[in-house]
Motif scaffolding. Structure first.
Motif, PDB file in Angstrom:
ATOM      1  N   LYS A   3      99.796  48.940  35.676  1.00 36.70           N
ATOM      2  CA  LYS A   3      99.369  49.334  37.028  1.00 36.70           C
ATOM      3  C   LYS A   3     100.586  49.547  37.908  1.00 36.70           C
ATOM      4  CE  LYS A   3      95.971  47.828  40.448  1.00 36.70           C
ATOM      5  NZ  LYS A   3      95.182  46.700  40.956  1.00 36.70           N
ATOM      6  N   VAL A   7     100.199  50.813  46.036  1.00 36.66           N
ATOM      7  CA  VAL A   7      99.545  50.269  47.233  1.00 36.66           C
ATOM      8  C   VAL A   7     100.596  49.549  48.073  1.00 36.66           C
ATOM      9  CG1 VAL A   7      97.841  48.603  48.064  1.00 36.66           C
ATOM     10  CG2 VAL A   7      97.309  50.058  46.111  1.00 36.66           C
ATOM     11  N   THR A 119      92.228  56.746  29.926  1.00 31.72           N
ATOM     12  CA  THR A 119      91.191  56.135  30.762  1.00 31.72           C
ATOM     13  C   THR A 119      91.198  56.727  32.171  1.00 31.72           C
ATOM     14  OG1 THR A 119      91.677  54.113  29.541  1.00 31.72           O
ATOM     15  CG2 THR A 119      90.187  53.924  31.392  1.00 31.72           C
ATOM     16  N   GLU A 123      88.199  58.826  33.933  1.00 31.28           N
ATOM     17  CA  GLU A 123      87.587  58.421  35.197  1.00 31.28           C
ATOM     18  C   GLU A 123      87.697  59.525  36.234  1.00 31.28           C
ATOM     19  OE1 GLU A 123      88.984  54.623  36.525  1.00 31.28           O
ATOM     20  OE2 GLU A 123      88.175  53.593  34.768  1.00 31.28           O
ATOM     21  N   ILE A 126      85.099  62.228  35.445  1.00 33.19           N
ATOM     22  CA  ILE A 126      83.743  61.811  35.805  1.00 33.19           C
ATOM     23  C   ILE A 126      83.535  61.945  37.315  1.00 33.19           C
ATOM     24  CG2 ILE A 126      82.128  59.881  35.882  1.00 33.19           C
ATOM     25  CD1 ILE A 126      83.521  58.825  33.316  1.00 33.19           C
ATOM     26  N   ARG A 127      84.522  61.436  38.071  1.00 33.79           N
ATOM     27  CA  ARG A 127      84.405  61.550  39.526  1.00 33.79           C
ATOM     28  C   ARG A 127      84.373  63.005  39.954  1.00 33.79           C
ATOM     29  NH1 ARG A 127      88.113  57.279  39.791  1.00 33.79           N
ATOM     30  NH2 ARG A 127      89.731  58.865  39.721  1.00 33.79           N
ATOM     31  N   SER A 129      83.390  65.565  38.375  1.00 33.64           N
ATOM     32  CA  SER A 129      82.266  66.373  37.888  1.00 33.64           C
ATOM     33  C   SER A 129      81.227  66.639  38.973  1.00 33.64           C
ATOM     34  CB  SER A 129      81.612  65.706  36.688  1.00 33.64           C
ATOM     35  OG  SER A 129      81.013  64.496  37.063  1.00 33.64           O
ATOM     36  N   ARG A 138      78.178  66.103  25.638  1.00 39.90           N
ATOM     37  CA  ARG A 138      78.095  64.724  25.135  1.00 39.90           C
ATOM     38  C   ARG A 138      78.906  64.488  23.872  1.00 39.90           C
ATOM     39  NH1 ARG A 138      73.466  60.531  24.346  1.00 39.90           N
ATOM     40  NH2 ARG A 138      74.127  60.906  22.221  1.00 39.90           N
ATOM     41  N   PHE A 223      73.327  61.985  51.586  1.00 46.47           N
ATOM     42  CA  PHE A 223      73.569  63.088  50.659  1.00 46.47           C
ATOM     43  C   PHE A 223      74.245  64.255  51.377  1.00 46.47           C
ATOM     44  CE2 PHE A 223      69.972  60.675  48.931  1.00 46.47           C
ATOM     45  CZ  PHE A 223      70.538  60.291  47.715  1.00 46.47           C
TER      46      PHE A 223
ATOM     47  N   THR B  81      72.891  54.683  23.578  1.00 49.54           N
ATOM     48  CA  THR B  81      74.261  54.843  24.048  1.00 49.54           C
ATOM     49  C   THR B  81      74.647  53.619  24.867  1.00 49.54           C
ATOM     50  OG1 THR B  81      73.478  57.038  24.582  1.00 49.54           O
ATOM     51  CG2 THR B  81      75.758  56.562  25.126  1.00 49.54           C
ATOM     52  N   THR B 119      85.817  48.854  30.967  1.00 53.56           N
ATOM     53  CA  THR B 119      85.982  50.300  31.089  1.00 53.56           C
ATOM     54  C   THR B 119      84.622  51.002  31.149  1.00 53.56           C
ATOM     55  OG1 THR B 119      87.910  50.019  29.683  1.00 53.56           O
ATOM     56  CG2 THR B 119      87.249  52.254  30.170  1.00 53.56           C
ATOM     57  N   ARG B 122      82.959  50.372  34.450  1.00 53.71           N
ATOM     58  CA  ARG B 122      83.611  51.176  35.498  1.00 53.71           C
ATOM     59  C   ARG B 122      83.142  52.616  35.441  1.00 53.71           C
ATOM     60  NH1 ARG B 122      88.141  49.845  38.127  1.00 53.71           N
ATOM     61  NH2 ARG B 122      89.024  51.919  38.045  1.00 53.71           N
ATOM     62  N   GLU B 123      83.154  53.175  34.248  1.00 52.77           N
ATOM     63  CA  GLU B 123      82.734  54.570  34.099  1.00 52.77           C
ATOM     64  C   GLU B 123      81.279  54.745  34.519  1.00 52.77           C
ATOM     65  OE1 GLU B 123      83.648  56.125  30.244  1.00 52.77           O
ATOM     66  OE2 GLU B 123      85.795  55.874  30.532  1.00 52.77           O
ATOM     67  N   ILE B 126      81.056  54.701  38.340  1.00 49.93           N
ATOM     68  CA  ILE B 126      81.532  55.953  38.932  1.00 49.93           C
ATOM     69  C   ILE B 126      80.468  57.042  38.805  1.00 49.93           C
ATOM     70  CG2 ILE B 126      83.255  57.794  38.764  1.00 49.93           C
ATOM     71  CD1 ILE B 126      85.202  55.651  37.677  1.00 49.93           C
ATOM     72  N   ARG B 127      79.917  57.159  37.597  1.00 47.48           N
ATOM     73  CA  ARG B 127      78.853  58.153  37.396  1.00 47.48           C
ATOM     74  C   ARG B 127      77.662  57.856  38.289  1.00 47.48           C
ATOM     75  NH1 ARG B 127      80.001  57.798  31.843  1.00 47.48           N
ATOM     76  NH2 ARG B 127      78.506  56.111  31.786  1.00 47.48           N
ATOM     77  N   PHE B 131      74.421  58.764  42.968  1.00 48.51           N
ATOM     78  CA  PHE B 131      73.029  58.580  43.367  1.00 48.51           C
ATOM     79  C   PHE B 131      72.904  57.987  44.768  1.00 48.51           C
ATOM     80  CE2 PHE B 131      72.261  58.184  38.572  1.00 48.51           C
ATOM     81  CZ  PHE B 131      71.973  59.537  38.462  1.00 48.51           C
ATOM     82  N   ARG B 138      88.016  50.853  48.209  1.00 48.56           N
ATOM     83  CA  ARG B 138      89.264  51.136  47.484  1.00 48.56           C
ATOM     84  C   ARG B 138      90.003  49.886  47.039  1.00 48.56           C
ATOM     85  NH1 ARG B 138      94.069  55.194  48.292  1.00 48.56           N
ATOM     86  NH2 ARG B 138      95.061  53.172  48.431  1.00 48.56           N
ATOM     87  N   ASN B 139      90.397  49.855  45.810  1.00 48.47           N
ATOM     88  CA  ASN B 139      91.150  48.731  45.244  1.00 48.47           C
ATOM     89  C   ASN B 139      90.372  47.424  45.273  1.00 48.47           C
ATOM     90  OD1 ASN B 139      93.759  49.474  44.286  1.00 48.47           O
ATOM     91  ND2 ASN B 139      94.185  50.145  46.371  1.00 48.47           N
TER      92      ASN B 139
END
Lengths: 300, 300
Positions: A3, A7, A119, A123, A126-127, A129, A138, A223, B81, B119, B122-123, B126-127, B131, B138-139
């Motif tokens: 890491k 920060v 990783t 991430e 994903i964000r 997307s 998939r 939204f 999954t 991990t 976390r993923e 994020i996904r 919603f 943050r952090n």
DNA sequence: CAAATGTTTTTTCCCGATAAAAGACATTAT
DNA sequence: ATAATGTCTTTTATCGGGAAAAAACATTTG
């Protein structure tokens, strides 16, 4: 190395700027809220400030010894989040040509190229997307959908729907709502910018975002508010690569904003709707004209 | 153990079902497309089928030797999954009470509780964040915004905006568009379901989703189409925990869908708008009445 | 020689480990 | 006794590694 301490470095740099303003720094918790970091980080910062002779630190007393010199600061590039670094790299590839729709995105390759772990890239993707520019197959790669005319049209369609509704909600807000003061302040900033547009035209972007976010917030719909992130991202990067007629564009936009603000203040829904539509239409056109029409291939 | 072989297990189970239908299996690439997996996985499947005496496999010939028995199948829970497992666990906690708005979400704790790595959690978060039910500091931790009345209202507001627009776009589609045939097929399914509603009412959910997705697709707007994921997710989980008056609800909804379909087929925009609004209004009401009104505390 | 099979390489998915950063608890100073 | 400092614990952010799955390449077969 797990890491980076960006920060700390970023907060340290911001902390240095405080040094010029006072002779002694406030308490640790206070500094924490001021810099938006935890006390742990504050203490690391203070420790370094003491080490480099910027302050004398003994428990509650933190006396400023000297003003910070340029090389007391950490280099800018070390203060960025990994996410920011990845985003920039990715957007550069995306917009700086060669990014055809349908192209595959390879996590491993991206990670190697940027010099980060997979990783973080995963991430990020994903964000990212949710912006509608990439799509996951998939158990396999991501597919680039491309920054096409179709994308711009779909984006602006939603934007217009949302903003027209938000603007109406805004105009209907009671007189004692604090947003009217916010609007007044923004109006002043617009006027100031308008008068110095020849030199400060590049500051419009930031003002634009604050103005539209204020309006969207009136919708009280998460939204709608969140969707502005998509717009802001697109505009941010798109205009970084497309500076054509920036001054003229922004000059027109400032004028439209002022008309829009006047309409909001009149609280006349008809006027609001007209001013809003007019501005959004011209914003859409600017975006569209800047997208080169390379074949609209659709890959499915 | 790094990665579970659920893709293989799920595809294997689906492969077993093919066995009953033919005496010999098709080529490896063909099986791949059929099962939606790569040839690598197909070959692993075939290897096991051979091992367990289900088929005789020699290069191109893959002769079925016997029908699969129940214990040839991998257990259902091993075919999920990781993402699905985490989602289910998370939603259970969220909806099965005790999930107050403002509550912190701890990645590590979640991971330990579900028995997966951080991990993956976390993923997932994020996904899931798109919603609108959770938000990241943050952090630091995630904050639960809660499945509140406000959320339901914001969600349905957008849904209505999007669907009314999509329905209008749908009705305006040319006669030779393939969607009309899709609509006819859905209409038949609705009629069939309506006639057997007393026993099959629980099959409505799936039909509902297909119907609305068909309409949304007519918008040709990725943001509208993608937004249906939010709605589908909410409805899916929400109604899993709330079975009150399910039959009556679904009976009404089927009737509304049929009226909606008739309106679309009439291509009369006024009728379409009315039928669409009517259905959406009742959908909103069902959702709202099922949310217990625990104080609308807002945490900021 | 095109399509299938056989083999090898690459990529995705996921875990455990580790430093940075946050947070909690204990102690001291006003 | 409140608010700060000092210390310790927990959590987050990120990496490297390894098995599963995909993809690429080589070889065989009809």
């Amino acid at each position: 190395m797990s890491k980076s301490n960006n920060v700390y470095k970023d907060a340290y740099n911001r902390g240095l700027r405080l040094l010029g303003e006072t002779q002694s720094l406030p308490s640790e918790p206070e500094l924490g809220t001021l810099l938006g970091v935890s006390r742990t980080t504050v203490r690391t910062i203070l420790a370094r400030m003491e080490e480099t002779g910027l302050i004398a630190w003994n428990k509650r007393s933190k006396t400023v010894l000297r003003a910070p010199k340029p090389d007391d600061f950490f280099p800018e590039e070390e203060t960025d989040t990994l996410a920011q670094i990845i985003e920039r790299s990715f957007m550069r590839r995306l917009l700086a040509g060669g990014a055809e729709a349908g192209m595959q995105i390879n996590e491993l390759e991206l990670a190697r190229e940027i010099g980060v772990g997979t990783t973080s890239v995963r991430e990020f993707l994903i964000r990212f997307s949710r912006f509608g520019l990439i799509e996951k197959r998939r158990n396999s790669h991501w597919v680039l959908k491309g920054f096409t005319r179709a994308f711009a049209l779909e984006l602006t369609e939603i934007r217009e729907m949302f903003e027209i509704r938000s603007a109406a909600a805004f105009a209907a807000l009671p007189q004692d709502s604090p947003v009217w003061a916010d609007l007044d302040r923004l109006e002043d900033e617009h006027r100031l910018l308008a008068s110095e547009i020849t030199t400060r035209f590049n500051e419009f972007s930031e003002l634009d975002e604050r103005f539209h976010r204020l309006i969207h917030r009136a919708s009280h719909n998460r939204f709608i508010v969140d969707f502005y992130d998509v717009i802001a991202m697109i505009f941010h990067y798109h205009y970084q690569w497309n500076k054509a007629q920036e001054r003229e564009r922004n000059e027109v936009a400032v004028a439209e904003h002022l008309a829009y603000i006047a309409a909001l203040k009149s609280r006349d829904l008809g006027k609001v709707d007209a001013a809003c539509r007019k501005h959004l239409k011209s914003a859409r056109n600017t975006l569209l004209t800047s997208i080169p029409e390379t074949g609209n291939r659709i890959i499915s």
